[in-house]
Design a protein around this motif. Structure first.
Motif, PDB file in Angstrom:
ATOM      1  N   ASP A   1      -1.993 -11.980  -1.054  1.00 50.55           N
ATOM      2  CA  ASP A   1      -1.625 -11.079  -2.150  1.00 50.55           C
ATOM      3  C   ASP A   1      -1.116  -9.740  -1.612  1.00 50.55           C
ATOM      4  O   ASP A   1      -0.152  -9.165  -2.140  1.00 50.55           O
ATOM      5  N   ALA A   2      -1.772  -9.248  -0.561  1.00 48.88           N
ATOM      6  CA  ALA A   2      -1.339  -7.987   0.031  1.00 48.88           C
ATOM      7  C   ALA A   2       0.095  -8.092   0.550  1.00 48.88           C
ATOM      8  O   ALA A   2       0.919  -7.186   0.347  1.00 48.88           O
ATOM      9  N   LEU A   3       0.406  -9.217   1.188  1.00 43.86           N
ATOM     10  CA  LEU A   3       1.733  -9.386   1.767  1.00 43.86           C
ATOM     11  C   LEU A   3       2.813  -9.593   0.712  1.00 43.86           C
ATOM     12  O   LEU A   3       3.975  -9.281   0.949  1.00 43.86           O
ATOM     13  N   VAL A   4       2.446 -10.138  -0.440  1.00 45.63           N
ATOM     14  CA  VAL A   4       3.428 -10.245  -1.524  1.00 45.63           C
ATOM     15  C   VAL A   4       3.909  -8.849  -1.910  1.00 45.63           C
ATOM     16  O   VAL A   4       5.113  -8.602  -2.064  1.00 45.63           O
ATOM     17  N   GLY A   5       2.968  -7.913  -2.066  1.00 44.05           N
ATOM     18  CA  GLY A   5       3.346  -6.535  -2.375  1.00 44.05           C
ATOM     19  C   GLY A   5       4.178  -5.914  -1.266  1.00 44.05           C
ATOM     20  O   GLY A   5       5.153  -5.193  -1.531  1.00 44.05           O
ATOM     21  N   ILE A   6       3.806  -6.200  -0.011  1.00 47.58           N
ATOM     22  CA  ILE A   6       4.540  -5.662   1.137  1.00 47.58           C
ATOM     23  C   ILE A   6       5.973  -6.189   1.157  1.00 47.58           C
ATOM     24  O   ILE A   6       6.934  -5.429   1.316  1.00 47.58           O
ATOM     25  N   VAL A   7       6.117  -7.512   1.007  1.00 50.83           N
ATOM     26  CA  VAL A   7       7.444  -8.122   1.070  1.00 50.83           C
ATOM     27  C   VAL A   7       8.289  -7.703  -0.130  1.00 50.83           C
ATOM     28  O   VAL A   7       9.501  -7.477  -0.005  1.00 50.83           O
ATOM     29  N   PHE A   8       7.663  -7.584  -1.289  1.00 48.29           N
ATOM     30  CA  PHE A   8       8.407  -7.134  -2.469  1.00 48.29           C
ATOM     31  C   PHE A   8       8.963  -5.730  -2.243  1.00 48.29           C
ATOM     32  O   PHE A   8      10.146  -5.464  -2.525  1.00 48.29           O
ATOM     33  N   SER A   9       8.143  -4.837  -1.715  1.00 49.22           N
ATOM     34  CA  SER A   9       8.614  -3.469  -1.482  1.00 49.22           C
ATOM     35  C   SER A   9       9.672  -3.443  -0.396  1.00 49.22           C
ATOM     36  O   SER A   9      10.653  -2.690  -0.484  1.00 49.22           O
ATOM     37  N   ARG A  10       9.514  -4.278   0.632  1.00 50.21           N
ATOM     38  CA  ARG A  10      10.518  -4.354   1.709  1.00 50.21           C
ATOM     39  C   ARG A  10      11.879  -4.758   1.154  1.00 50.21           C
ATOM     40  O   ARG A  10      12.902  -4.158   1.468  1.00 50.21           O
ATOM     41  N   ASN A  11      11.889  -5.769   0.283  1.00 47.96           N
ATOM     42  CA  ASN A  11      13.154  -6.224  -0.284  1.00 47.96           C
ATOM     43  C   ASN A  11      13.701  -5.248  -1.321  1.00 47.96           C
ATOM     44  O   ASN A  11      14.921  -5.109  -1.467  1.00 47.96           O
ATOM     45  N   LEU A  12      12.798  -4.564  -2.022  1.00 47.51           N
ATOM     46  CA  LEU A  12      13.239  -3.542  -2.973  1.00 47.51           C
ATOM     47  C   LEU A  12      13.966  -2.421  -2.242  1.00 47.51           C
ATOM     48  O   LEU A  12      15.026  -1.954  -2.692  1.00 47.51           O
ATOM     49  N   PHE A  13      13.405  -1.995  -1.096  1.00 41.43           N
ATOM     50  CA  PHE A  13      14.072  -0.962  -0.301  1.00 41.43           C
ATOM     51  C   PHE A  13      15.485  -1.413   0.082  1.00 41.43           C
ATOM     52  O   PHE A  13      16.451  -0.655  -0.024  1.00 41.43           O
TER      53      PHE A  13
END
Length: 541
Positions: A463-475
């Motif tokens: 779950d933590a990495l979903v947030g990380i990857v989502f923010s990475r792709n949002l950037f």
């Protein structure tokens, strides 16, 4: 209960006893603790683990090949299809959007049905996306194929970290993350090198036909050889309070025994001694699963998954380690998106006049940098064992962050060398050196941040990495949608200077975590326990 106040130890998520002193040397205490079940992935033979992770690595390699080779075909696509640079950047931005939103959609099903079905779906979608890419004939096709490609690769950055947590121990995490980033680099950097030659010799559509062939091989390999790593341990009668007390007692006891051992050592024996690895014991009474059972299409567990759709975003803002990793990983990859797009556009023009082959070859320097950074991941695992030994056998995740400090200077320096050099029209070898310096800094920063997050919150890492990857792709989406007007308004040189300053500030976060990181983990321990209790595969609660 042990008098742990004497040792000033309070349990925090990620704090574990990892080494124990003996008169003959030091042994590694396996964390997380494996069960006695031979079917537990932590108990698999080393060969079985290597095969599983080799398949994962092949999957990662071709995922990043198909995600990152498209820009080598921009020149011929502009000529043949009449696309503009804005159209091409829009397609790439939607590719990142597919990566981000696809991750949020698919990863909850990893918890419910296991890792294997999601790997299969991901590879199948990638295969279809590459078929579509090979047939693109207008702007709409191009954008749709890029979006589908992003959806197909959406789980790659998260499910691999979940697999690492499933199969490997804490003292192996940075090395396995380094392998992940190495195969990512091979796909992202060497893939474009090969595709540049293919564009010139066979035409741009053939870069996608070759992907169809090799991703098809990947699909067959996953179907017949990839074993499910999801494992539900049986932990009975252990609530949060009893767990915290048990862990604290264990830490205090290991601290006490190691302190006593250190005090009784003869000074002449203080040189480094061989480390004996502690092996887990399995029960012969538990039946080992058959080949067919290991390759079951899915491994369902009871319970809902709705909370997995929103928990990642909450974790992103309430767990400092997750926030740090999101900013570091996301920010570093956003700089990669900028540099890739800029070199694919402006190095086609004078004074460089690069062909598709030249654009592809420019990816060799960052690959060499990432290859050198791979060894830092291995050194990181060695360093935490030594630092834990000095800390009476107790491992704190912040021990990983010391090796992240050089990236504070190295990564921004690479951006400045590349960006200012490109703006001044300097010789391409200087740009290549800057790109390589960036690759080394990126590999070090990304590897250590991912390992740090995994070590801090292993039971909720997916779950933590979903947030990380989502923010990475949002950037990356924001950067690519705004890149053309950004360059027009600010210029290439100032764009890269601003980018270097922002990433420098982000990479300074470990300085604060080295001082306050454990306090932050103590502050989040009740929240961590709450989320961990919702995980069917939690090994702690």
């Amino acid at each position: 209960m042990a008098d742990h106040e004497d040792f000033n130890y309070t349990w925090a998520p990620g704090t574990v006893a990892i080494e124990e002193a003996h008169p003959s040397g030091h042994s590694i205490i396996l964390q997380p603790k494996p069960t006695i079940d031979p079917n537990d992935p932590l108990n698999w033979s080393w060969g079985r683990k290597v095969l599983n992770y080799a398949l994962v690595s092949y999957y990662v390699l071709w995922t990043f090949v198909e995600l990152d080779i498209g820009f080598t075909a921009w020149g011929p696509m502009i000529e043949e299809l009449g696309l503009s640079i804005g159209n091409l950047n829009t397609g790439v931005a939607l590719n990142y959007a597919g990566l981000g939103f696809g991750c949020i959609f698919f990863i909850p099903f990893v918890h419910k049905y296991g890792r294997r079905p999601l790997y299969l779906i991901s590879v199948l979608v990638q295969l279809l996306a590459c078929l579509w890419q090979a047939k693109v004939n207008n702007e709409g096709n191009y954008i749709g194929a890029n979006l589908l490609s992003g959806i197909g690769g959406a789980i790659s950055e998260t499910v691999v970290q979940v697999t690492i947590a499933d199969v490997f121990f804490v003292h192996q995490h940075a090395t396995m993350n380094a392998f992940y980033l190495l195969f990512t680099a091979i796909g992202a950097f060497l893939g474009p090198v090969a595709s540049g030659y293919i564009v010139v010799d066979q035409g741009w559509r053939w870069i996608w036909w070759w992907c169809v062939i090799f991703i098809g091989i990947n699909l067959i390999a996953v179907v017949f050889f990839y074993e499910e790593t999801k494992y539900v341990p049986a932990i009975y009668g252990q609530n949060t309070a009893s767990h915290t007390e048990a862990i604290t007692n264990e830490l205090a006891e290991v601290f006490r025994r190691n302190s006593v051992q250190a005090g009784s050592e003869d000074p002449k024996h203080h040189e480094p001694q061989a480390i004996a690895h502690m092996h887990s014991a399995t029960s012969n009474e538990i039946r080992i699963k058959t080949y067919q059972e290991r390759l079951a299409l899915w491994t369902p567990t009871p319970g809902g998954i709705a909370h997995h759709f929103y928990q990642p975003i909450i974790m992103l803002f309430t767990f400092p380690a997750v926030t740090y990793t999101a900013l570091t990983y996301g920010g570093s990859l956003a700089t990669f998106a900028i540099m890739t797009s800029v070199q694919a556009t402006y190095m086609l023009l004078p004074p460089y006049n690069f062909s598709a082959v030249g654009i592809g070859l420019m990816n060799i320097p960052p690959f060499i940098g990432c290859l050198l950074g791979f060894f830092v991941g291995y050194l990181n695992d060695i360093s935490i064992l030594r630092l834990s030994k000095r800390n009476a056998g107790i491992f704190e995740p912040e021990m990983r962050l010391w090796l992240a400090l050089p990236a504070i200077i190295i990564l921004p320096a690479g951006i400045l060398m590349f960006g200012i050099g490109l703006a001044k029209g300097v010789a391409w070898p200087l740009l290549a050196v800057g790109y390589g310096v960036w690759g080394f800094g990126f590999s070090v920063a990304a590897d250590i941040s991912l390992a740090y997050c995994t070590d801090c919150y292993q039971d909720i890492v997916s779950d933590a990495l979903v947030g990380i990857v989502f923010s990475r792709n949002l950037f990356s989406v924001i950067v690519l949608f705004t890149l053309t007007p950004w360059i027009n308004g600010m210029g290439i040189q100032n764009l890269h200077i601003l980018t270097a300053v922002v990433i420098f500030v982000i990479l300074c976060i470990p300085l604060a975590l080295l001082k306050y990181g454990k306090r932050a983990r103590i502050w989040t321990k009740n929240r961590y326990a709450y989320y961990a209790l919702k995980q069917p595969t939690s090994r702690t609660f």
